[in-house]
Design an enzyme around this catalytic site. Structure first.
Site, PDB file in Angstrom:
ATOM      1  N   LYS A 172       0.833  -1.213   0.000  1.00 52.05           N
ATOM      2  CA  LYS A 172       0.000   0.000   0.000  1.00 52.05           C
ATOM      3  C   LYS A 172       0.866   1.261   0.000  1.00 52.05           C
ATOM      4  O   LYS A 172       0.512   2.261  -0.630  1.00 52.05           O
ATOM      5  CB  LYS A 172      -0.925  -0.008   1.220  1.00 52.05           C
ATOM      6  CG  LYS A 172      -1.820   1.237   1.352  1.00 52.05           C
ATOM      7  CD  LYS A 172      -2.671   1.465   0.110  1.00 52.05           C
ATOM      8  CE  LYS A 172      -3.841   2.417   0.337  1.00 52.05           C
ATOM      9  NZ  LYS A 172      -3.520   3.722   0.872  1.00 52.05           N
ATOM     10  N   GLU A 179       0.596   6.730  -6.805  1.00 52.74           N
ATOM     11  CA  GLU A 179      -0.518   7.689  -6.873  1.00 52.74           C
ATOM     12  C   GLU A 179      -0.016   9.130  -6.993  1.00 52.74           C
ATOM     13  O   GLU A 179      -0.545   9.921  -7.783  1.00 52.74           O
ATOM     14  CB  GLU A 179      -1.382   7.525  -5.629  1.00 52.74           C
ATOM     15  CG  GLU A 179      -2.488   8.551  -5.448  1.00 52.74           C
ATOM     16  CD  GLU A 179      -3.048   8.485  -4.041  1.00 52.74           C
ATOM     17  OE1 GLU A 179      -2.995   9.513  -3.337  1.00 52.74           O
ATOM     18  OE2 GLU A 179      -3.535   7.407  -3.629  1.00 52.74           O
TER      19      GLU A 179
END
Length: 302
Positions: A172, A179
């Site tokens: 993550k 991102e």
């Protein structure tokens, strides 16, 4: 299954919704929440509890933490232990914890015969409707035991076992690093389209709609950009100040330690820092708006 969910903020109440929709029983705890959130009011399997001590007496399958990373998690763990959390209980950290902290917590709780799982959770505000992407680390037998929970929360095919303790939060962390770069890439392109000297008054709503349909750069983030430009292409009242959490910095730190470059991430972090010092530009305004659209992050106004 029966789950205690600690933290009923933006992500927490969405996770509760996914669990309740699949007929799991949920005990919700959040000192900031005084009444059942609107999206959960029609479920009979939800009980709001007033303090963590009430969790201990329940025959739970798992305790899911959806709270800010860091000291908040450690305080909750200590309070659960102080109230004699039963041996073999399972705690799942669904937040953005640093993977090295996760490993430390796992090792500490192992001495107490408590199981600890890490679950990187992605999906933002849309996760409630379509399901989340779950990146799960820990002991595989515990993952298999809890798979009905993960299946209910996740998008179809949107969860899997990543590896031993810390692997879920590690994946993550890198996800968030990617991102940063994607957001900056879109934002810089739209900045050029908006402010170039060759073609004035290009319509960003039309451009993003065209790109949504068949182009190689179509994505959910582009869908969000289109929604933003359909309402406002000038963004005059929006500050270009971009906030950030720690995951991007953790990813960059890991790159340095592993001697594996992520140059786009490094530049994106530099731009965010510059935006907070200077107020940014049109591109950083776009990033700020996109962060708000997918995650509800605060937008500063001019």
């Amino acid at each position: 299954m029966k789950i205690a969910l600690i933290g009923l903020g933006r992500m927490g109440h969405a996770i509760a919704y996914r669990l309740l929709k699949d007929n799991h029983k949920v005990l919700g705890y959040d000192p900031a929440v005084k009444e059942i959130p609107e999206n959960l009011q029609n479920f009979k399997n939800l009980i709001l509890i007033k303090n963590l001590k009430e969790i201990i007496s329940q025959n739970l399958d798992a305790i899911w933490l959806m709270v800010p990373a860091g000291q908040t998690i450690d305080k909750i763990i200590q309070e659960l232990l102080k109230n004699n959390l039963q041996e073999n209980s399972i705690i799942i950290d669904g937040g953005n914890s640093y993977y090295k902290d996760t490993i430390k917590r796992f090792n500490f709780l192992k001495t107490k015969n408590i199981n600890y799982m890490d679950c990187g959770t992605s999906g933002g505000l849309l996760g409630e409707k379509i399901g989340f992407s779950l990146m799960i680390g820990g002991e595989q037998n515990i993952f298999e035991k809890l798979e009905p929970i993960f299946k209910s929360i996740a998008h179809k095919d949107g969860y899997d076992y990543m590896g031993p303790t810390g692997a879920g939060h590690y994946v993550k962390m890198v996800h968030n690093g990617i991102e940063y770069s994607i957001l900056q890439g879109y934002a810089e392109g739209f900045n050029l389209l908006k402010n170039n000297n060759n073609f004035k008054n290009l319509n960003l709503e039309k451009i993003s709609k065209t790109w949504q349909n068949g182009s190689v750069i179509r994505s959910w983030i582009l869908d969000l950009a289109h929604n933003i430009f359909a309402k406002d292409q000038e963004l005059k009242n929006i500050s270009g100040n971009i906030g950030e959490n720690k995951t991007g910095q953790w990813t960059l730190q890991e790159c340095k330690e592993q001697n594996i470059p992520m140059d786009l991430l490094e530049r994106s972090l530099q731009i965010r820092e510059w935006s907070r010092e200077s107020g940014g530009n049109y591109a950083t305004k776009v990033v700020a708006m996109l962060r708000n659209a997918f995650g509800g992050h605060e937008i500063k106004k001019n």
